[in-house]
Every structure is written in C-alpha cells, then in structure tokens.
Write an enzyme that holds these catalytic residues in place. Structure first.
Site, mmCIF file in Angstrom:
data_model
loop_
_atom_site.group_PDB
_atom_site.id
_atom_site.type_symbol
_atom_site.label_atom_id
_atom_site.label_comp_id
_atom_site.label_asym_id
_atom_site.label_seq_id
_atom_site.Cartn_x
_atom_site.Cartn_y
_atom_site.Cartn_z
ATOM 1 N N HIS A 102 0.847 -1.183 0.000
ATOM 2 C CA HIS A 102 0.000 0.000 0.000
ATOM 3 C C HIS A 102 0.888 1.241 0.000
ATOM 4 O O HIS A 102 2.117 1.136 0.157
ATOM 5 C CB HIS A 102 -0.948 0.008 1.214
ATOM 6 C CG HIS A 102 -0.251 0.010 2.539
ATOM 7 N ND1 HIS A 102 -0.242 -1.070 3.394
ATOM 8 C CD2 HIS A 102 0.488 0.963 3.149
ATOM 9 C CE1 HIS A 102 0.457 -0.777 4.466
ATOM 10 N NE2 HIS A 102 0.927 0.454 4.345
HETATM 11 P P1 TYD Z 1 -1.606 -2.832 7.658
HETATM 12 O O1 TYD Z 1 -1.008 -1.466 7.794
HETATM 13 O O2 TYD Z 1 -2.460 -3.093 6.454
HETATM 14 O O3 TYD Z 1 -0.460 -3.925 7.716
HETATM 15 P P2 TYD Z 1 0.869 -4.087 6.856
HETATM 16 O O4 TYD Z 1 1.066 -2.891 6.019
HETATM 17 O O5 TYD Z 1 1.969 -4.242 7.844
HETATM 18 O O6 TYD Z 1 0.734 -5.300 6.032
HETATM 19 O O7 TYD Z 1 -2.413 -3.144 8.980
HETATM 20 C C1 TYD Z 1 -2.984 -4.417 9.235
HETATM 21 C C2 TYD Z 1 -4.193 -4.222 10.132
HETATM 22 O O8 TYD Z 1 -3.807 -3.649 11.386
HETATM 23 C C3 TYD Z 1 -5.244 -3.297 9.537
HETATM 24 O O9 TYD Z 1 -6.529 -3.868 9.791
HETATM 25 C C4 TYD Z 1 -5.124 -2.032 10.329
HETATM 26 C C5 TYD Z 1 -4.545 -2.455 11.655
HETATM 27 N N1 TYD Z 1 -3.629 -1.436 12.221
HETATM 28 C C6 TYD Z 1 -4.032 -0.690 13.294
HETATM 29 O O10 TYD Z 1 -5.158 -0.820 13.807
HETATM 30 N N2 TYD Z 1 -3.167 0.250 13.795
HETATM 31 C C7 TYD Z 1 -1.937 0.433 13.280
HETATM 32 O O11 TYD Z 1 -1.151 1.299 13.768
HETATM 33 C C8 TYD Z 1 -1.529 -0.347 12.143
HETATM 34 C C9 TYD Z 1 -0.187 -0.175 11.499
HETATM 35 C C10 TYD Z 1 -2.414 -1.288 11.650
#
Ligand code: TYD
Length: 137
Positions: A52
């Site tokens: 992303h």
């Molecule tokens: P995401 O940022 O999509 O993970 P990555 O980029 O590491 O693959 O986050 C995964 C899930 O965690 C998503 O449902 C949002 C949640 N999340 C939070 O609630 N708070 C946070 O600070 C982060 C980074 C993620």
C-alpha cells in the site's frame, strides 16, 4: 513524490563495554515528529506485508532484530533496500508504494510513524496509487 526522497538514515550508536545503545529524537535524527510506533514480529517467512501507499504518512522502518527487504515504488521508478542493522532506518515519505518481504525467522520490524492510524490515509489499490501519484506530479 519521488523515490529519491526515500533514504537510509544512520542512527546514533553508542557502544561501551556493556553493549550498544541507539536513540532517535523527533525532527533531529528523522525528518518528522513521531506520533505512533508499531512493530511487526512472528513474521511469516514467505508472506508479504505492506502493499500500500499512504496519502500523508511519513515512516521510518528499522530491523531491530533479523532482516527483511523493503521494495519501494513512486509510480515511475522502483528500488529496494535490505534492512539488517539495528542502528539503521529507512525513511519512506508519503505517496510511496511499499512491500516488505523476505523476513528472517527472528525479524522484528519497528515502524515510527508521523501520525495516528487512519484507514483513510491508505491507498491499497496499486492502480489507484498510480492515478494519484500521476495527479500529484
Ligand atoms: P496494515 O497497515 O495493512 O499492515 P501491513 O502494512 O503491515 O501489512 O495493517 C494491518 C491491520 O492492522 C489493519 O486492519 C489495520 C490495523 N492497524 C491498526 O489498527 N493500527 C496500526 O497502527 C496499524 C499499522 C495497523
């Protein structure tokens, strides 16, 4: 946003006969104020995280244990970095597509972020990211 703004930042490292100490201060060692810290661990070795971009968020990634690779793309160019040192961070500004992969078994990825978690700051569709980055330039 250009991929050229992404950069490796060497953090202070104090070493004495007790071991090593690294520290980070807002706006001094990194180009933003920290509002949030999170970390990725028990990483599945063959899986990819990230995939992303963020509309406004700036981040610093540090391999505080083990190693992993970060693949970055600004819509035109791409590059990658291997993070494997506890006193080295990778600064990634807004509007850069990122993918984190090749996690080692013991890897812990510490992330410092310039804002609180906001789902509406994410661009999770690569084609939408390309359109947004084209509009920005
Ligand atoms: P995401 O940022 O999509 O993970 P990555 O980029 O590491 O693959 O986050 C995964 C899930 O965690 C998503 O449902 C949002 C949640 N999340 C939070 O609630 N708070 C946070 O600070 C982060 C980074 C993620």
């Amino acid at each position: 946003m250009s991929i050229k703004k992404c950069k490796i930042i060497e953090l202070p490292l104090l070493n004495d006969d007790r071991g090593d100490l690294t520290f980070i201060e807002n706006n001094k060692h990194i180009p933003f104020s920290i509002k949030r810290i999170y970390y990725l661990y028990n990483n599945h070795l063959n899986l990819i995280r990230g995939r992303h971009a963020h509309k406004n968020l700036h981040q610093l990634f540090i391999a505080i244990s083990g190693s992993f690779d970060v693949f970055l793309n600004d819509g035109k160019e791409d590059t990658s970095f291997k993070l494997d040192k506890k006193n080295v961070g990778l600064y990634v500004p807004k509007m850069i597509w990122r993918e984190l992969k090749n996690f080692s078994q013991d890897s812990v990825c510490l992330v410092l972020a310039s804002d609180l978690y906001k789902e509406d700051d994410y661009i999770r569709d690569y084609d939408k990211f390309l359109i947004s980055s084209e509009l920005e330039s």
